[in-house]
Design a protein around this motif. Structure first.
Motif, PDB file in Angstrom:
ATOM      1  N   PRO A  69      21.415  35.908  74.176  1.00  0.00           N
ATOM      2  CA  PRO A  69      20.777  35.072  73.150  1.00  0.00           C
ATOM      3  C   PRO A  69      21.360  35.255  71.746  1.00  0.00           C
ATOM      4  O   PRO A  69      21.327  34.330  70.956  1.00  0.00           O
ATOM      5  N   GLN A  70      21.911  36.421  71.465  1.00  0.00           N
ATOM      6  CA  GLN A  70      22.466  36.669  70.132  1.00  0.00           C
ATOM      7  C   GLN A  70      23.933  36.256  70.032  1.00  0.00           C
ATOM      8  O   GLN A  70      24.525  36.338  68.965  1.00  0.00           O
ATOM      9  N   GLU A  71      24.529  35.865  71.116  1.00  0.00           N
ATOM     10  CA  GLU A  71      25.948  35.544  71.144  1.00  0.00           C
ATOM     11  C   GLU A  71      26.170  34.048  70.960  1.00  0.00           C
ATOM     12  O   GLU A  71      25.292  33.238  71.203  1.00  0.00           O
ATOM     13  N   THR A  72      27.374  33.703  70.539  1.00  0.00           N
ATOM     14  CA  THR A  72      27.768  32.299  70.451  1.00  0.00           C
ATOM     15  C   THR A  72      29.107  32.141  71.154  1.00  0.00           C
ATOM     16  O   THR A  72      29.869  33.100  71.290  1.00  0.00           O
ATOM     17  N   GLY A  73      29.363  30.919  71.553  1.00  0.00           N
ATOM     18  CA  GLY A  73      30.643  30.619  72.166  1.00  0.00           C
ATOM     19  C   GLY A  73      31.694  30.392  71.102  1.00  0.00           C
ATOM     20  O   GLY A  73      31.472  30.634  69.912  1.00  0.00           O
ATOM     21  N   THR A  74      32.832  29.950  71.529  1.00  0.00           N
ATOM     22  CA  THR A  74      33.907  29.646  70.594  1.00  0.00           C
ATOM     23  C   THR A  74      34.214  28.158  70.676  1.00  0.00           C
ATOM     24  O   THR A  74      34.094  27.547  71.732  1.00  0.00           O
ATOM     25  N   CYS A  75      34.595  27.607  69.561  1.00  0.00           N
ATOM     26  CA  CYS A  75      34.990  26.196  69.506  1.00  0.00           C
ATOM     27  C   CYS A  75      36.502  26.115  69.464  1.00  0.00           C
ATOM     28  O   CYS A  75      37.154  26.928  68.817  1.00  0.00           O
ATOM     29  N   HIS A  76      37.041  25.142  70.139  1.00  0.00           N
ATOM     30  CA  HIS A  76      38.494  24.947  70.111  1.00  0.00           C
ATOM     31  C   HIS A  76      38.951  24.287  68.811  1.00  0.00           C
ATOM     32  O   HIS A  76      40.122  24.387  68.452  1.00  0.00           O
ATOM     33  N   TYR A  77      38.020  23.585  68.143  1.00  0.00           N
ATOM     34  CA  TYR A  77      38.349  22.875  66.909  1.00  0.00           C
ATOM     35  C   TYR A  77      37.255  23.119  65.889  1.00  0.00           C
ATOM     36  O   TYR A  77      36.103  23.324  66.243  1.00  0.00           O
ATOM     37  N   ASP A  78      37.607  23.043  64.610  1.00  0.00           N
ATOM     38  CA  ASP A  78      36.556  23.075  63.595  1.00  0.00           C
ATOM     39  C   ASP A  78      36.064  21.639  63.386  1.00  0.00           C
ATOM     40  O   ASP A  78      36.617  20.694  63.964  1.00  0.00           O
ATOM     41  N   GLN A  79      35.032  21.466  62.567  1.00  0.00           N
ATOM     42  CA  GLN A  79      34.423  20.150  62.408  1.00  0.00           C
ATOM     43  C   GLN A  79      35.415  19.122  61.871  1.00  0.00           C
ATOM     44  O   GLN A  79      35.456  17.984  62.348  1.00  0.00           O
ATOM     45  N   ALA A  80      36.235  19.503  60.920  1.00  0.00           N
ATOM     46  CA  ALA A  80      37.205  18.562  60.343  1.00  0.00           C
ATOM     47  C   ALA A  80      38.227  18.100  61.380  1.00  0.00           C
ATOM     48  O   ALA A  80      38.568  16.912  61.452  1.00  0.00           O
ATOM     49  N   GLN A  81      38.719  19.025  62.195  1.00  0.00           N
ATOM     50  CA  GLN A  81      39.682  18.654  63.237  1.00  0.00           C
ATOM     51  C   GLN A  81      39.038  17.724  64.263  1.00  0.00           C
ATOM     52  O   GLN A  81      39.641  16.731  64.682  1.00  0.00           O
ATOM     53  N   LEU A  82      37.827  18.071  64.670  1.00  0.00           N
ATOM     54  CA  LEU A  82      37.120  17.256  65.656  1.00  0.00           C
ATOM     55  C   LEU A  82      36.855  15.858  65.090  1.00  0.00           C
ATOM     56  O   LEU A  82      37.077  14.848  65.766  1.00  0.00           O
ATOM     57  N   ASP A  83      36.396  15.805  63.837  1.00  0.00           N
ATOM     58  CA  ASP A  83      36.159  14.509  63.184  1.00  0.00           C
ATOM     59  C   ASP A  83      37.433  13.663  63.204  1.00  0.00           C
ATOM     60  O   ASP A  83      37.384  12.465  63.504  1.00  0.00           O
ATOM     61  N   GLN A  84      38.546  14.261  62.872  1.00  0.00           N
ATOM     62  CA  GLN A  84      39.820  13.539  62.803  1.00  0.00           C
ATOM     63  C   GLN A  84      40.234  13.001  64.173  1.00  0.00           C
ATOM     64  O   GLN A  84      40.639  11.842  64.295  1.00  0.00           O
ATOM     65  N   MET A  85      40.138  13.826  65.213  1.00  0.00           N
ATOM     66  CA  MET A  85      40.534  13.390  66.553  1.00  0.00           C
ATOM     67  C   MET A  85      39.616  12.289  67.067  1.00  0.00           C
ATOM     68  O   MET A  85      40.075  11.307  67.651  1.00  0.00           O
ATOM     69  N   VAL A  86      38.320  12.455  66.861  1.00  0.00           N
ATOM     70  CA  VAL A  86      37.363  11.460  67.336  1.00  0.00           C
ATOM     71  C   VAL A  86      37.583  10.139  66.610  1.00  0.00           C
ATOM     72  O   VAL A  86      37.612   9.067  67.234  1.00  0.00           O
TER      73      VAL A  86
END
Length: 167
Positions: A1-18
């Protein structure tokens, strides 16, 4: 519950690709597991759509996995008719450790089929082969019972999220 996963992209990169795919009128499908990844994805999809609105039935955004969501994500999904492609078999194979991994407060949001169905979203399922069994009846069993294939929890894990066979 205290852990988080990892993202392959940050929000700006994801926004740009989408946005690049959206502007080319491609149907966008993003794999997102976990509340952070799902929220980032929905944010990117909404930003692309808001910058160049088209009727939702022409857009057909698809969110693959969409597991471990939260109330903020549910509110976002109410506003965006996203197609949700979950892999039902995971509930039956992960049932032995799901509560331990996500914690009791977040567990109801893991594979929240009923919640998403009740929003009126289009739901579909897939196997996620080779991770899960290809047989579609395995997925139907998981959605309907939310029990382990080995009979574990015959009453179902988070049974309020079941769907009927017809649904």
């Amino acid at each position: 519950p205290q852990e988080t996963g990892t993202c392959h992209y940050d929000q700006a990169q994801l926004d740009q690709m989408v946005k690049a795919a959206y502007d080319r009128r491609l149907q966008i499908a993003v794999h997102a597991i976990g509340d952070r990844a799902v929220e980032m994805t929905l944010t990117a999809l909404k930003r692309a759509h808001d910058a160049n609105p088209r009727p939702w039935e022409q857009v057909r955004f698809r969110l693959t996995h969409c597991s471990l969501i939260n109330d903020r994500i549910i509110a976002m999904l109410r506003e965006m008719p996203v197609i949700v492609d979950m892999q039902p078999g995971y509930v039956s194979t992960n049932i032995h450790w799901s509560d331990d991994r996500v914690g009791p407060d977040r567990a109801p949001y893991l594979f929240a089929w009923r919640t998403l169905w009740d929003l009126g979203l289009t739901l579909c399922g897939s196997s996620d082969l080779p991770c899960e069994n290809l047989n579609p009846l395995v997925g139907v069993y998981a959605v309907e019972t939310r029990s382990g294939y080995d009979g574990y929890l015959p009453q179902g894990w988070q049974p309020q999220e079941r769907l009927t066979r017809y649904e």
